[in-house]
Design a protein around this motif. Structure first.
Motif, PDB file in Angstrom:
ATOM      1  N   GLY A 189      38.722  35.990  49.494  1.00  0.00           N
ATOM      2  CA  GLY A 189      39.391  36.997  50.314  1.00  0.00           C
ATOM      3  C   GLY A 189      39.426  36.645  51.779  1.00  0.00           C
ATOM      4  O   GLY A 189      40.406  36.909  52.474  1.00  0.00           O
ATOM      5  N   TYR A 190      38.376  36.020  52.264  1.00  0.00           N
ATOM      6  CA  TYR A 190      38.306  35.660  53.685  1.00  0.00           C
ATOM      7  C   TYR A 190      39.238  34.504  54.037  1.00  0.00           C
ATOM      8  O   TYR A 190      39.597  34.329  55.194  1.00  0.00           O
ATOM      9  CB  TYR A 190      36.880  35.258  54.075  1.00  0.00           C
ATOM     10  CG  TYR A 190      35.913  36.406  54.060  1.00  0.00           C
ATOM     11  CD1 TYR A 190      35.943  37.370  55.053  1.00  0.00           C
ATOM     12  CD2 TYR A 190      34.966  36.537  53.056  1.00  0.00           C
ATOM     13  CE1 TYR A 190      35.051  38.427  55.054  1.00  0.00           C
ATOM     14  CE2 TYR A 190      34.068  37.589  53.044  1.00  0.00           C
ATOM     15  CZ  TYR A 190      34.116  38.525  54.044  1.00  0.00           C
ATOM     16  OH  TYR A 190      33.242  39.572  54.037  1.00  0.00           O
ATOM     17  N   LEU A 191      39.612  33.707  53.063  1.00  0.00           N
ATOM     18  CA  LEU A 191      40.418  32.523  53.334  1.00  0.00           C
ATOM     19  C   LEU A 191      41.895  32.830  53.540  1.00  0.00           C
ATOM     20  O   LEU A 191      42.638  31.979  54.026  1.00  0.00           O
ATOM     21  CB  LEU A 191      40.266  31.513  52.187  1.00  0.00           C
ATOM     22  CG  LEU A 191      38.845  31.005  51.945  1.00  0.00           C
ATOM     23  CD1 LEU A 191      38.822  30.096  50.730  1.00  0.00           C
ATOM     24  CD2 LEU A 191      38.306  30.296  53.171  1.00  0.00           C
ATOM     25  N   LEU A 192      42.324  34.024  53.176  1.00  0.00           N
ATOM     26  CA  LEU A 192      43.734  34.375  53.308  1.00  0.00           C
ATOM     27  C   LEU A 192      44.104  34.595  54.762  1.00  0.00           C
ATOM     28  O   LEU A 192      43.363  35.217  55.519  1.00  0.00           O
ATOM     29  CB  LEU A 192      44.028  35.648  52.512  1.00  0.00           C
ATOM     30  CG  LEU A 192      43.847  35.550  51.001  1.00  0.00           C
ATOM     31  CD1 LEU A 192      43.983  36.926  50.372  1.00  0.00           C
ATOM     32  CD2 LEU A 192      44.856  34.597  50.407  1.00  0.00           C
ATOM     33  N   ASP A 193      45.263  34.074  55.157  1.00  0.00           N
ATOM     34  CA  ASP A 193      45.758  34.288  56.515  1.00  0.00           C
ATOM     35  C   ASP A 193      46.633  35.533  56.590  1.00  0.00           C
ATOM     36  O   ASP A 193      46.748  36.156  57.638  1.00  0.00           O
ATOM     37  CB  ASP A 193      46.570  33.080  56.986  1.00  0.00           C
ATOM     38  CG  ASP A 193      45.706  31.856  57.190  1.00  0.00           C
ATOM     39  OD1 ASP A 193      44.510  32.028  57.512  1.00  0.00           O
ATOM     40  OD2 ASP A 193      46.212  30.739  57.022  1.00  0.00           O
ATOM     41  N   ASN A 194      47.246  35.867  55.484  1.00  0.00           N
ATOM     42  CA  ASN A 194      48.172  36.987  55.427  1.00  0.00           C
ATOM     43  C   ASN A 194      47.404  38.312  55.405  1.00  0.00           C
ATOM     44  O   ASN A 194      46.564  38.516  54.542  1.00  0.00           O
ATOM     45  CB  ASN A 194      49.019  36.836  54.159  1.00  0.00           C
ATOM     46  CG  ASN A 194      50.066  37.909  54.009  1.00  0.00           C
ATOM     47  OD1 ASN A 194      50.095  38.884  54.737  1.00  0.00           O
ATOM     48  ND2 ASN A 194      50.929  37.713  53.038  1.00  0.00           N
ATOM     49  N   PRO A 195      47.693  39.232  56.326  1.00  0.00           N
ATOM     50  CA  PRO A 195      47.002  40.523  56.304  1.00  0.00           C
ATOM     51  C   PRO A 195      47.655  41.527  55.356  1.00  0.00           C
ATOM     52  O   PRO A 195      47.177  42.640  55.221  1.00  0.00           O
ATOM     53  CB  PRO A 195      47.124  40.998  57.759  1.00  0.00           C
ATOM     54  CG  PRO A 195      48.408  40.409  58.223  1.00  0.00           C
ATOM     55  CD  PRO A 195      48.506  39.078  57.529  1.00  0.00           C
ATOM     56  N   GLY A 196      48.725  41.134  54.678  1.00  0.00           N
ATOM     57  CA  GLY A 196      49.552  42.062  53.916  1.00  0.00           C
ATOM     58  C   GLY A 196      48.924  42.665  52.675  1.00  0.00           C
ATOM     59  O   GLY A 196      47.892  42.229  52.182  1.00  0.00           O
ATOM     60  N   LEU A 197      49.615  43.666  52.180  1.00  0.00           N
ATOM     61  CA  LEU A 197      49.144  44.423  51.029  1.00  0.00           C
ATOM     62  C   LEU A 197      49.369  43.674  49.718  1.00  0.00           C
ATOM     63  O   LEU A 197      48.508  43.676  48.841  1.00  0.00           O
ATOM     64  CB  LEU A 197      49.854  45.783  50.989  1.00  0.00           C
ATOM     65  CG  LEU A 197      49.396  46.770  49.949  1.00  0.00           C
ATOM     66  CD1 LEU A 197      47.922  47.102  50.128  1.00  0.00           C
ATOM     67  CD2 LEU A 197      50.237  48.027  50.020  1.00  0.00           C
ATOM     68  N   MET A 198      50.498  43.038  49.556  1.00  0.00           N
ATOM     69  CA  MET A 198      50.819  42.405  48.277  1.00  0.00           C
ATOM     70  C   MET A 198      50.128  41.060  48.075  1.00  0.00           C
ATOM     71  O   MET A 198      49.665  40.762  46.980  1.00  0.00           O
ATOM     72  CB  MET A 198      52.341  42.220  48.138  1.00  0.00           C
ATOM     73  CG  MET A 198      53.089  43.519  48.021  1.00  0.00           C
ATOM     74  SD  MET A 198      52.611  44.478  46.580  1.00  0.00           S
ATOM     75  CE  MET A 198      53.257  43.486  45.279  1.00  0.00           C
ATOM     76  N   THR A 199      50.086  40.244  49.104  1.00  0.00           N
ATOM     77  CA  THR A 199      49.535  38.888  48.932  1.00  0.00           C
ATOM     78  C   THR A 199      48.508  38.547  50.000  1.00  0.00           C
ATOM     79  O   THR A 199      48.282  37.372  50.280  1.00  0.00           O
ATOM     80  CB  THR A 199      50.669  37.838  48.979  1.00  0.00           C
ATOM     81  OG1 THR A 199      51.331  37.953  50.243  1.00  0.00           O
ATOM     82  CG2 THR A 199      51.649  38.029  47.845  1.00  0.00           C
ATOM     83  N   GLY A 200      47.879  39.554  50.571  1.00  0.00           N
ATOM     84  CA  GLY A 200      46.962  39.270  51.654  1.00  0.00           C
ATOM     85  C   GLY A 200      45.657  40.035  51.584  1.00  0.00           C
ATOM     86  O   GLY A 200      45.258  40.558  50.543  1.00  0.00           O
ATOM     87  N   LYS A 201      45.004  40.070  52.728  1.00  0.00           N
ATOM     88  CA  LYS A 201      43.671  40.662  52.819  1.00  0.00           C
ATOM     89  C   LYS A 201      43.662  42.159  52.531  1.00  0.00           C
ATOM     90  O   LYS A 201      42.697  42.672  51.968  1.00  0.00           O
ATOM     91  CB  LYS A 201      43.088  40.413  54.209  1.00  0.00           C
ATOM     92  CG  LYS A 201      42.687  38.982  54.435  1.00  0.00           C
ATOM     93  CD  LYS A 201      42.077  38.785  55.793  1.00  0.00           C
ATOM     94  CE  LYS A 201      41.721  37.326  55.976  1.00  0.00           C
ATOM     95  NZ  LYS A 201      41.107  37.065  57.260  1.00  0.00           N
ATOM     96  N   ALA A 202      44.718  42.872  52.901  1.00  0.00           N
ATOM     97  CA  ALA A 202      44.747  44.318  52.643  1.00  0.00           C
ATOM     98  C   ALA A 202      44.748  44.596  51.144  1.00  0.00           C
ATOM     99  O   ALA A 202      44.061  45.514  50.673  1.00  0.00           O
ATOM    100  CB  ALA A 202      45.962  44.958  53.305  1.00  0.00           C
ATOM    101  N   GLY A 203      45.478  43.811  50.392  1.00  0.00           N
ATOM    102  CA  GLY A 203      45.496  43.976  48.940  1.00  0.00           C
ATOM    103  C   GLY A 203      44.151  43.668  48.303  1.00  0.00           C
ATOM    104  O   GLY A 203      43.680  44.399  47.425  1.00  0.00           O
ATOM    105  N   ILE A 204      43.520  42.596  48.765  1.00  0.00           N
ATOM    106  CA  ILE A 204      42.190  42.245  48.263  1.00  0.00           C
ATOM    107  C   ILE A 204      41.198  43.337  48.624  1.00  0.00           C
ATOM    108  O   ILE A 204      40.383  43.765  47.805  1.00  0.00           O
ATOM    109  CB  ILE A 204      41.726  40.883  48.837  1.00  0.00           C
ATOM    110  CG1 ILE A 204      42.635  39.751  48.366  1.00  0.00           C
ATOM    111  CG2 ILE A 204      40.274  40.597  48.477  1.00  0.00           C
ATOM    112  CD1 ILE A 204      42.524  39.408  46.918  1.00  0.00           C
ATOM    113  N   MET A 205      41.293  43.829  49.862  1.00  0.00           N
ATOM    114  CA  MET A 205      40.382  44.867  50.319  1.00  0.00           C
ATOM    115  C   MET A 205      40.503  46.129  49.474  1.00  0.00           C
ATOM    116  O   MET A 205      39.502  46.685  49.029  1.00  0.00           O
ATOM    117  CB  MET A 205      40.668  45.186  51.790  1.00  0.00           C
ATOM    118  CG  MET A 205      39.761  46.199  52.427  1.00  0.00           C
ATOM    119  SD  MET A 205      40.475  47.804  52.830  1.00  0.00           S
ATOM    120  CE  MET A 205      42.157  47.573  53.141  1.00  0.00           C
TER     121      MET A 205
END
Length: 87
Positions: free
Chosen positions: A26-42
């Motif tokens: 999860g920390y390695l993602l650069d994208n903050p987005g909901l679908m393919t980024g940290k927000a979705g993982i969070m």
């Protein structure tokens, strides 16, 4: 009956592996987005933490929230600066 239990056990193992993968990457993602980024993982980790009571899951979800909020604030600042420059 044993096949059903075996399938449930395999599903539980897969779910744990999926959560562990999200925790690690999860920390390695650069994208903050909901679908393919940290927000979705969070969000996924937070939902899983309601079932899987490992404290690290909820802690990681919260830690991922911080950079997502920072990215949103940066985007708001950039867009507001662009808005004021055009006027």
């Amino acid at each position: 009956m044993t096949n059903c239990l075996k399938d449930m056990n395999q599903q539980n193992i897969f779910n744990k592996m999926l959560v562990d993968f999200m925790l690690l990457h999860g920390y390695l993602l650069d994208n903050p987005g909901l679908m393919t980024g940290k927000a979705g993982i969070m969000l996924s980790l937070y939902e899983v933490s309601q079932i899987d009571k490992r404290e690290i899951i909820k802690e990681t979800a919260f830690e991922l929230l911080k950079p997502v909020c920072n990215e949103i604030l940066k985007a708001i600042q950039i867009s507001s600066c662009r808005f004021y420059k055009k006027s």
